[in-house]
Enzyme design. Structure first.
Site, PDB file in Angstrom:
ATOM      1  N   ASP A 183     -11.192   4.061  10.408  1.00  0.00           N
ATOM      2  CA  ASP A 183     -10.765   3.433  11.671  1.00  0.00           C
ATOM      3  C   ASP A 183     -11.931   3.388  12.554  1.00  0.00           C
ATOM      4  O   ASP A 183     -12.618   4.442  12.709  1.00  0.00           O
ATOM      5  CB  ASP A 183      -9.585   4.175  11.983  1.00  0.00           C
ATOM      6  CG  ASP A 183      -8.854   3.598  13.099  1.00  0.00           C
ATOM      7  OD1 ASP A 183      -7.377   3.372  12.995  1.00  0.00           O
ATOM      8  OD2 ASP A 183      -9.348   3.276  14.286  1.00  0.00           O
ATOM      9  N   ILE A 184     -11.793   2.232  13.233  1.00  0.00           N
ATOM     10  CA  ILE A 184     -13.123   2.210  14.432  1.00  0.00           C
ATOM     11  C   ILE A 184     -12.679   3.235  15.499  1.00  0.00           C
ATOM     12  O   ILE A 184     -13.950   3.514  16.017  1.00  0.00           O
ATOM     13  CB  ILE A 184     -12.978   0.803  14.841  1.00  0.00           C
ATOM     14  CG1 ILE A 184     -14.517   0.546  15.425  1.00  0.00           C
ATOM     15  CG2 ILE A 184     -11.799   0.317  15.953  1.00  0.00           C
ATOM     16  CD1 ILE A 184     -14.687  -1.141  15.699  1.00  0.00           C
ATOM     17  N   HIS A 221      -2.294   4.924   7.863  1.00  0.00           N
ATOM     18  CA  HIS A 221      -3.151   6.043   8.533  1.00  0.00           C
ATOM     19  C   HIS A 221      -3.686   7.056   7.935  1.00  0.00           C
ATOM     20  O   HIS A 221      -2.501   7.736   7.253  1.00  0.00           O
ATOM     21  CB  HIS A 221      -2.886   6.195   9.931  1.00  0.00           C
ATOM     22  CG  HIS A 221      -3.068   5.203  10.906  1.00  0.00           C
ATOM     23  ND1 HIS A 221      -3.924   5.108  11.869  1.00  0.00           N
ATOM     24  CD2 HIS A 221      -1.924   4.296  11.302  1.00  0.00           C
ATOM     25  CE1 HIS A 221      -3.870   4.078  12.655  1.00  0.00           C
ATOM     26  NE2 HIS A 221      -2.463   3.505  12.384  1.00  0.00           N
ATOM     27  N   HIS A 226      -0.820  -1.014   7.236  1.00  0.00           N
ATOM     28  CA  HIS A 226      -1.855  -0.122   6.965  1.00  0.00           C
ATOM     29  C   HIS A 226      -1.220   1.374   6.898  1.00  0.00           C
ATOM     30  O   HIS A 226      -0.339   1.553   7.848  1.00  0.00           O
ATOM     31  CB  HIS A 226      -2.881  -0.032   8.013  1.00  0.00           C
ATOM     32  CG  HIS A 226      -2.366  -0.233   9.254  1.00  0.00           C
ATOM     33  ND1 HIS A 226      -1.885  -1.436   9.981  1.00  0.00           N
ATOM     34  CD2 HIS A 226      -2.418   0.713  10.296  1.00  0.00           C
ATOM     35  CE1 HIS A 226      -1.551  -1.091  11.300  1.00  0.00           C
ATOM     36  NE2 HIS A 226      -1.907   0.072  11.439  1.00  0.00           N
ATOM     37  N   ASN A 266       2.604   2.765  10.783  1.00  0.00           N
ATOM     38  CA  ASN A 266       3.605   2.436  12.201  1.00  0.00           C
ATOM     39  C   ASN A 266       3.993   1.069  11.679  1.00  0.00           C
ATOM     40  O   ASN A 266       3.400   0.222  11.215  1.00  0.00           O
ATOM     41  CB  ASN A 266       2.855   2.307  13.239  1.00  0.00           C
ATOM     42  CG  ASN A 266       2.232   3.686  13.505  1.00  0.00           C
ATOM     43  OD1 ASN A 266       2.896   4.712  13.471  1.00  0.00           O
ATOM     44  ND2 ASN A 266       1.145   3.775  14.136  1.00  0.00           N
ATOM     45  N   GLN A 274       2.663  -0.110  16.187  1.00  0.00           N
ATOM     46  CA  GLN A 274       1.822  -0.945  15.533  1.00  0.00           C
ATOM     47  C   GLN A 274       1.233  -1.870  16.463  1.00  0.00           C
ATOM     48  O   GLN A 274       1.879  -2.454  17.218  1.00  0.00           O
ATOM     49  CB  GLN A 274       2.814  -1.478  14.572  1.00  0.00           C
ATOM     50  CG  GLN A 274       1.972  -2.527  13.476  1.00  0.00           C
ATOM     51  CD  GLN A 274       2.486  -2.977  12.406  1.00  0.00           C
ATOM     52  OE1 GLN A 274       4.008  -2.956  12.514  1.00  0.00           O
ATOM     53  NE2 GLN A 274       2.019  -3.664  11.542  1.00  0.00           N
TER      54      GLN A 274
HETATM   55  P1  5GP Z   1      -1.688   0.641  14.406  1.00  0.00           P
HETATM   56  O1  5GP Z   1      -1.669   1.190  16.059  1.00  0.00           O
HETATM   57  O2  5GP Z   1      -1.558  -0.651  14.273  1.00  0.00           O
HETATM   58  O3  5GP Z   1      -0.912   1.487  13.698  1.00  0.00           O
HETATM   59  O4  5GP Z   1      -3.187   0.986  14.163  1.00  0.00           O
HETATM   60  C1  5GP Z   1      -4.015  -0.133  13.922  1.00  0.00           C
HETATM   61  C2  5GP Z   1      -5.607   0.759  13.873  1.00  0.00           C
HETATM   62  O5  5GP Z   1      -6.540  -0.178  13.666  1.00  0.00           O
HETATM   63  C3  5GP Z   1      -5.912   1.309  15.215  1.00  0.00           C
HETATM   64  O6  5GP Z   1      -6.240   2.818  14.798  1.00  0.00           O
HETATM   65  C4  5GP Z   1      -7.353   0.731  15.418  1.00  0.00           C
HETATM   66  O7  5GP Z   1      -8.253   1.661  16.066  1.00  0.00           O
HETATM   67  C5  5GP Z   1      -7.653   0.145  14.075  1.00  0.00           C
HETATM   68  N1  5GP Z   1      -8.498  -1.206  14.321  1.00  0.00           N
HETATM   69  C6  5GP Z   1      -8.309  -2.072  14.988  1.00  0.00           C
HETATM   70  N2  5GP Z   1      -9.164  -3.184  14.850  1.00  0.00           N
HETATM   71  C7  5GP Z   1     -10.342  -2.609  13.901  1.00  0.00           C
HETATM   72  C8  5GP Z   1     -11.611  -2.942  13.512  1.00  0.00           C
HETATM   73  O8  5GP Z   1     -11.891  -4.186  13.768  1.00  0.00           O
HETATM   74  N3  5GP Z   1     -12.108  -2.492  12.493  1.00  0.00           N
HETATM   75  C9  5GP Z   1     -11.762  -0.983  12.291  1.00  0.00           C
HETATM   76  N4  5GP Z   1     -12.463  -0.361  11.420  1.00  0.00           N
HETATM   77  N5  5GP Z   1     -10.514  -0.322  12.884  1.00  0.00           N
HETATM   78  C10 5GP Z   1      -9.783  -1.316  13.511  1.00  0.00           C
END
Ligand code: 5GP
Ligand code: ZN
Length: 135
Positions: free
Chosen positions: A28-29, A99, A97, A84, A91
């Site tokens: 994750d970034i 985590h 995805h 999520n 989300q």
């Molecule tokens: P969510 O909040 O949808 O459950 O999690 C999305 C996740 O994707 C976040 O933790 C966010 O940091 C990660 N993310 C979003 N854009 C990128 C990206 O371009 N590269 C990577 N490696 N992670 C990303």
């Protein structure tokens, strides 16, 4: 346009930790904790509940194995594994995805709070939610 589909196609670079024909795992970034990893299906689905069963099972099979490896290769004492579903649940990227968030101590940078809400009629609730069969 989906940012995770762009990651699958290679348009957006990521640090991969595993890949096969169905699933991709990458860092994750925004590293909530060191080693925070995402596991995604290569095929687009907006979230877990819209993904077909075989693909979902494969994503979780990969997630389990990657989680074991994170536990082995870091000094994490535990790991949170979560997906999520929809904005109300946090989300932000609408591509299924999982985590993997390794945990180093209870006061690290990840917090999950489970506070009790008002009491429920558990008998009625279980009757409402009871599923006779998976299919
Ligand atoms: P969510 O909040 O949808 O459950 O999690 C999305 C996740 O994707 C976040 O933790 C966010 O940091 C990660 N993310 C979003 N854009 C990128 C990206 O371009 N590269 C990577 N490696 N992670 C990303
Ligand atoms: Zn996508």
């Amino acid at each position: 346009m989906c940012i995770f589909c762009d990651i699958v196609s290679g348009k957006i670079p990521v640090h991969k930790v595993y890949e096969d024909s169905i699933a991709l795992a990458f860092l994750d970034i925004a590293q909530v904790t060191k080693g925070h990893t995402l596991v995604i299906p290569k095929k687009h689905s907006a979230h877990m509940l819209l993904c077909d069963e075989d693909t979902t099972l494969e994503v979780y099979r990969v997630a389990r194995r990657i989680a074991q490896n994170i536990m082995e290769m870091t000094d994490a004492g535990g790991i949170n594994i979560l997906s999520n579903v929809n904005e109300v649940a946090g989300q932000t990227v609408n591509h299924f995805h999982v985590h993997l968030i390794p945990r180093y101590n209870e006061n690290d940078s990840f917090k999950i709070e489970m506070n009790e809400s008002e009491p429920q009629n558990l008998k009625a609730l279980a009757e409402l939610l009871y599923l006779d069969s998976l299919y």
